[in-house]
Write an enzyme that holds these catalytic residues in place. Structure first.
Site, PDB file in Angstrom:
ATOM      1  N   ALA A   1       0.835  -1.207   0.000  1.00 57.21           N
ATOM      2  CA  ALA A   1       0.000   0.000   0.000  1.00 57.21           C
ATOM      3  C   ALA A   1       0.869   1.255   0.000  1.00 57.21           C
ATOM      4  CB  ALA A   1      -0.929  -0.008   1.214  1.00 57.21           C
TER       5      ALA A   1
ATOM      6  N   GLU B   1      10.294   3.240   6.352  1.00 56.96           N
ATOM      7  CA  GLU B   1      10.000   1.824   6.575  1.00 56.96           C
ATOM      8  C   GLU B   1      10.849   1.355   7.752  1.00 56.96           C
ATOM      9  OE1 GLU B   1       8.097  -0.892   5.647  1.00 56.96           O
ATOM     10  OE2 GLU B   1       9.406  -1.872   7.116  1.00 56.96           O
TER      11      GLU B   1
ATOM     12  N   ASN C   1       4.552  -7.397   4.671  1.00 61.76           N
ATOM     13  CA  ASN C   1       3.878  -8.670   4.449  1.00 61.76           C
ATOM     14  C   ASN C   1       3.613  -8.901   2.985  1.00 61.76           C
ATOM     15  OD1 ASN C   1       3.584  -9.862   6.853  1.00 61.76           O
ATOM     16  ND2 ASN C   1       1.545  -9.061   7.263  1.00 61.76           N
TER      17      ASN C   1
ATOM     18  N   GLY D   1       1.021 -14.452  -0.880  1.00 61.92           N
ATOM     19  CA  GLY D   1       0.976 -15.440  -1.960  1.00 61.92           C
ATOM     20  C   GLY D   1       1.114 -14.845  -3.346  1.00 61.92           C
TER      21      GLY D   1
ATOM     22  N   ARG E   1     -11.835 -19.276   4.405  1.00 64.01           N
ATOM     23  CA  ARG E   1     -10.658 -19.526   5.231  1.00 64.01           C
ATOM     24  C   ARG E   1     -11.028 -19.730   6.700  1.00 64.01           C
ATOM     25  NH1 ARG E   1      -6.167 -15.344   2.689  1.00 64.01           N
ATOM     26  NH2 ARG E   1      -5.734 -16.657   0.913  1.00 64.01           N
TER      27      ARG E   1
ATOM     28  N   GLU F   1      -3.794  -2.838   4.708  1.00 63.61           N
ATOM     29  CA  GLU F   1      -4.333  -3.636   5.818  1.00 63.61           C
ATOM     30  C   GLU F   1      -4.600  -2.802   7.070  1.00 63.61           C
ATOM     31  OE1 GLU F   1      -2.271  -7.369   6.356  1.00 63.61           O
ATOM     32  OE2 GLU F   1      -3.429  -7.827   8.163  1.00 63.61           O
TER      33      GLU F   1
HETATM   34  P1  ADP Z   1       0.071  -3.445   3.305  1.00 66.72           P
HETATM   35  O1  ADP Z   1      -0.304  -4.698   2.563  1.00 66.72           O
HETATM   36  O2  ADP Z   1      -1.094  -2.773   3.882  1.00 66.72           O
HETATM   37  O3  ADP Z   1       0.964  -2.573   2.497  1.00 66.72           O
HETATM   38  P2  ADP Z   1       2.358  -4.592   4.650  1.00 66.72           P
HETATM   39  O4  ADP Z   1       2.344  -5.474   5.833  1.00 66.72           O
HETATM   40  O5  ADP Z   1       2.758  -5.189   3.360  1.00 66.72           O
HETATM   41  O6  ADP Z   1       0.917  -3.914   4.582  1.00 66.72           O
HETATM   42  O7  ADP Z   1       3.328  -3.373   4.895  1.00 66.72           O
HETATM   43  C1  ADP Z   1       3.317  -2.609   6.067  1.00 66.72           C
HETATM   44  C2  ADP Z   1       4.726  -2.082   6.270  1.00 66.72           C
HETATM   45  O8  ADP Z   1       4.722  -1.055   7.261  1.00 66.72           O
HETATM   46  C3  ADP Z   1       5.720  -3.147   6.742  1.00 66.72           C
HETATM   47  O9  ADP Z   1       6.830  -3.164   5.881  1.00 66.72           O
HETATM   48  C4  ADP Z   1       6.102  -2.683   8.150  1.00 66.72           C
HETATM   49  O10 ADP Z   1       7.437  -3.008   8.488  1.00 66.72           O
HETATM   50  C5  ADP Z   1       5.909  -1.175   8.032  1.00 66.72           C
HETATM   51  N1  ADP Z   1       5.693  -0.514   9.329  1.00 66.72           N
HETATM   52  C6  ADP Z   1       4.867  -0.931  10.325  1.00 66.72           C
HETATM   53  N2  ADP Z   1       4.935  -0.076  11.370  1.00 66.72           N
HETATM   54  C7  ADP Z   1       5.816   0.890  11.018  1.00 66.72           C
HETATM   55  C8  ADP Z   1       6.328   2.050  11.680  1.00 66.72           C
HETATM   56  N3  ADP Z   1       5.956   2.354  12.927  1.00 66.72           N
HETATM   57  N4  ADP Z   1       7.224   2.816  11.023  1.00 66.72           N
HETATM   58  C9  ADP Z   1       7.631   2.509   9.773  1.00 66.72           C
HETATM   59  N5  ADP Z   1       7.197   1.417   9.107  1.00 66.72           N
HETATM   60  C10 ADP Z   1       6.291   0.625   9.709  1.00 66.72           C
END
Ligand code: ADP
Length: 657
Positions: A171, A190, A198, A203, A480, A623
């Site tokens: 996202a 990040e 995630n 998948g 699921r 998410e």
């Molecule tokens: P989405 O599918 O919604 O993009 P993801 O799980 O793929 O969700 O990505 C969320 C990302 O946000 C992860 O890479 C996670 O490490 C990052 N993240 C979560 N909390 C923080 C934070 N406090 N600061 C920076 N990055 C964060």
């Protein structure tokens, strides 16, 4: 000081096995010790000269890393490490391979084993260092003889951009590209040492009605699914309007020579229904109406999909597009390549947001902490996008919110399929800024997980599911949550997925979504895959009664060829019987996979407050949001969600909508 990398690795692997593990994707059954005995010295035969640090030559060592054997090759001169590389490994695509590339290069650059591990990839990082240390010892030195390395601590930062994005998963990256395409400058942070979240271990499956791929595809039973939806009583004007549209579309389809029906409106109704009508139908319609365009946008960025569509597990209908590259790596690679084209884009890895900067009730920036504890202050001219994912990796939170009846206990005994960064941070930043949280109790378990680690991905997801008694117990094409609940009610909360050469004629050419071949998984005891020439032998290998397994297989085959109807209610079959040996099986259990609840957003991805009014300056996508999927996120819809709403959030924030 004696180095303790071996011990560290050992501890990490035990921790991984217990905690459901930081790095995901399918794993061999954990072996908590490095394979120190597998070194293969290849010294150049030169004797160490007096005063020389190393005996020059090239040495190799193999250790057990996150998912299996990892081999390094290290070349030494008398006084330096001149080259180091990982020559073979099976680490998680897009995740473990980051350490595989970065750590050896850093060791050579700094002539030291004190180099930083990649955050979020600690097990593979430690494995690479342990293997290099082994080579150092083979070359006649110890790690203590190498140079100490202490990097300069990072300085505090104060930066400004039009749009600040927190989270570098799907996202965050989709919104970054769209904001940039709309002329905004962007800073993305990040918390891990790499992009992907995630999304990179997902998948990689993408649902979209796609006439080109679907119109003449054969999926016996699919019409029944359409008729089930059309038989429903409308519960709102919008529902009635959408049912009417699908009725007309279906009538046109029936009058044609097409073999498979689908449409965005049917996709939306089915997804909303599959989430128990708890999600917002209007938002689901936006996602489904834009799904195919989102797929084509991904293709324009270089993403490749396999031809055709499949019925992925939990996806409810044959409209799933499989990625060519393993897991979600193709999406993230496409995003990274595109982002490299922009000058007004700044990316800060290892940077963790700690809260939002407010000006009254308006969100104007992000406070964060860098890797060395340095302060990172980010100001946003137009808006902040929170894209921090869900909270499936946060045991405390999922226990706090878990739905009493559905999941009485989502404690640490249940592994997660999620990455370690996914701990719900942004949800609470948004709440503190006044945003409304909805559906927080809606938590999804995925039934396709390694019983020990929670890691996912399979050769086949919808063949025959049997329990320890050798009997089928649930429809494999179902939801699921229903499949997960059914497994939790079986002996030892475990099932086996059974398939055969009918599905995977060549084990070298049958790949899991993680990219490992069936043959590799059999050879390396990955995730308990077993093979047998007969069903009797298979039953013995997995410890189930042979007569029950044989009967289950015979009955299953009669449902596939349509000579009998499945009493458990399975409707859609991929046309593959379990008939021709070799026969295969592997164990699977549920793990906490997706959190459907989160921040309430509107159609522009604006976070809404308790009065359903936008929180100025705050946008959310992916998410972290809680309005779309309702009680059950349909398999193959998570990526559509981050592509469609990531793009909307990027456009909205760029325009300060
Ligand atoms: P989405 O599918 O919604 O993009 P993801 O799980 O793929 O969700 O990505 C969320 C990302 O946000 C992860 O890479 C996670 O490490 C990052 N993240 C979560 N909390 C923080 C934070 N406090 N600061 C920076 N990055 C964060």
């Amino acid at each position: 000081m004696k180095r303790t990398l071996g011990l560290l690795l050992c501890l990490l692997m035990v921790f991984a096995a217990l905690a459901g593990c930081a790095q995901t994707a399918d794993t061999p059954d954990p072996t908590p010790v490095p394979d120190a005995g597998e070194q293969t010295p290849d010294a150049g035969g030169e004797e160490e000269e007096a005063g020389a640090l190393f005996t020059p030559g090239t040495y190799t060592a193999t250790v057990t890393a996150m998912h299996g054997p990892l081999t390094v090759e290290v070349t030494f001169s008398e006084d330096a490490i001149t080259n180091a590389a990982v020559t073979s490994n099976v680490e998680t695509p897009g995740v473990g391979e980051i350490a595989v590339e970065r750590i050896p290069a850093a060791i050579v650059e700094h002539q030291s084993l004190d180099v930083d591990s990649v955050s979020g990839v600690t097990i593979t990082s430690a494995a690479v260092k342990a293997a290099v240390e082994d080579c150092v010892e083979q070359a006649g030195a110890t790690a203590d003889d190498l140079q100490p390395y202490t990097p300069e601590p990072a300085e505090d930062m104060d930066l400004t951009a039009d749009v600040v994005i927190v989270g570098g998963g799907g996202a965050g990256l989709a919104s970054a590209i769209t904001a940039l395409e709309n002329g905004a400058s962007v800073i993305l942070i990040e918390k891990m040492g790499f992009l992907g979240g995630n999304s990179i271990v997902a998948g990689g499956i993408y649902n979209a009605p796609d006439p080109e791929e679907q119109d003449y595809a054969e999926f016996p039973g699919s019409d029944t699914l359409v008729e089930e939806i059309l038989a429903q009583e409308p519960v709102s004007d919008l529902h009635a309007e959408m049912l009417e549209i699908v009725k007309q579309e279906y009538a046109e389809y029936q009058a044609s020579d097409k073999t498979l029906f689908d449409s965005p409106t049917f996709f939306a109704l089915q997804s909303w229904n599959g989430g128990d009508k708890i999600g917002d139908l209007a938002m689901m319609r936006i996602m489904c109406d834009n799904a195919l365009e989102g797929l084509e946008w991904m293709e324009s960025l270089g993403m490749e999909f396999q031809p055709g569509v499949v019925l992925a597990s939990g996806s409810l209908y044959p409209r799933t597009h499989n990625a060519v590259m393993p897991n979600g790596t193709g999406y993230i690679a496409a995003f990274e390549n595109k982002l490299a084209e922009f000058d007004n884009y700044t990316e800060l890895l290892d940077t963790t947001a700690t809260g939002l900067i407010m000006d009254g009730d308006k969100v104007v920036g992000v406070n964060a902490t860098g890797k060395d504890g340095n302060t990172v202050t980010l100001h946003a001219n137009n808006g902040v996008i929170l894209a921090t994912g869900g909270f499936a990796g946060n045991v405390e939170l999922r226990q706090e919110y878990c739905e009493g009846e559905k999941w009485p206990d989502l404690g640490a005994h249940l592994p997660t399929s999620n990455m370690p960064g996914v701990t719900g941070d942004g949800i609470f930043f948004a709440r503190d800024a006044g945003a409304q949280l909805v559906n927080m109790e809606q938590i999804q378990l995925l039934h396709l997980c390694n019983p020990t680690t929670g890691a996912t991905y399979d050769i086949t997801e919808t063949d025959l599911f049997i329990n320890k008694e050798g009997k089928r117990f649930v429809r494999e094409d179902g939801r699921r949550d229903e499949i997960s609940q059914a497994i939790l009610a079986q002996t030892d909360s475990i099932m086996y997925i059974v398939f055969s050469a009918d599905y995977a004629p060549d084990p070298e050419q049958a790949f899991s979504l993680g990219g490992m071949s069936l043959q590799y998984m059999l050879d390396n005891n990955v995730s308990g895959y077993v093979a047998a020439d007969t069903l009797e032998e298979l039953a013995e290998k997995i410890g189930v009664p042979a007569d029950a397994l044989i009967q289950s297989v015979e009955e299953f085959n009669s449902y596939v060829d349509g000579t009998a109807t499945d009493p458990l209610g399975r409707i859609v079959f991929q046309g593959k019987k379990v008939e021709t040996g070799p026969f295969y099986a592997y164990p699977r259990s549920p793990a906490v996979h997706h959190t459907m609840g989160g921040v309430l957003i509107d159609e522009y991805c604006r976070a809404l407050n308790a009065d359903n009014q936008p929180v100025p300056g705050l946008y959310c996508a992916g998410e972290i949001t809680g309005v779309l999927h309702g009680g059950n996120r349909i398999g193959g819809n998570a990526i559509v969600d981050f592509v469609v709403f990531g793009r909307i959030a990027g456009e909205s924030a760029a325009a300060a909508k």
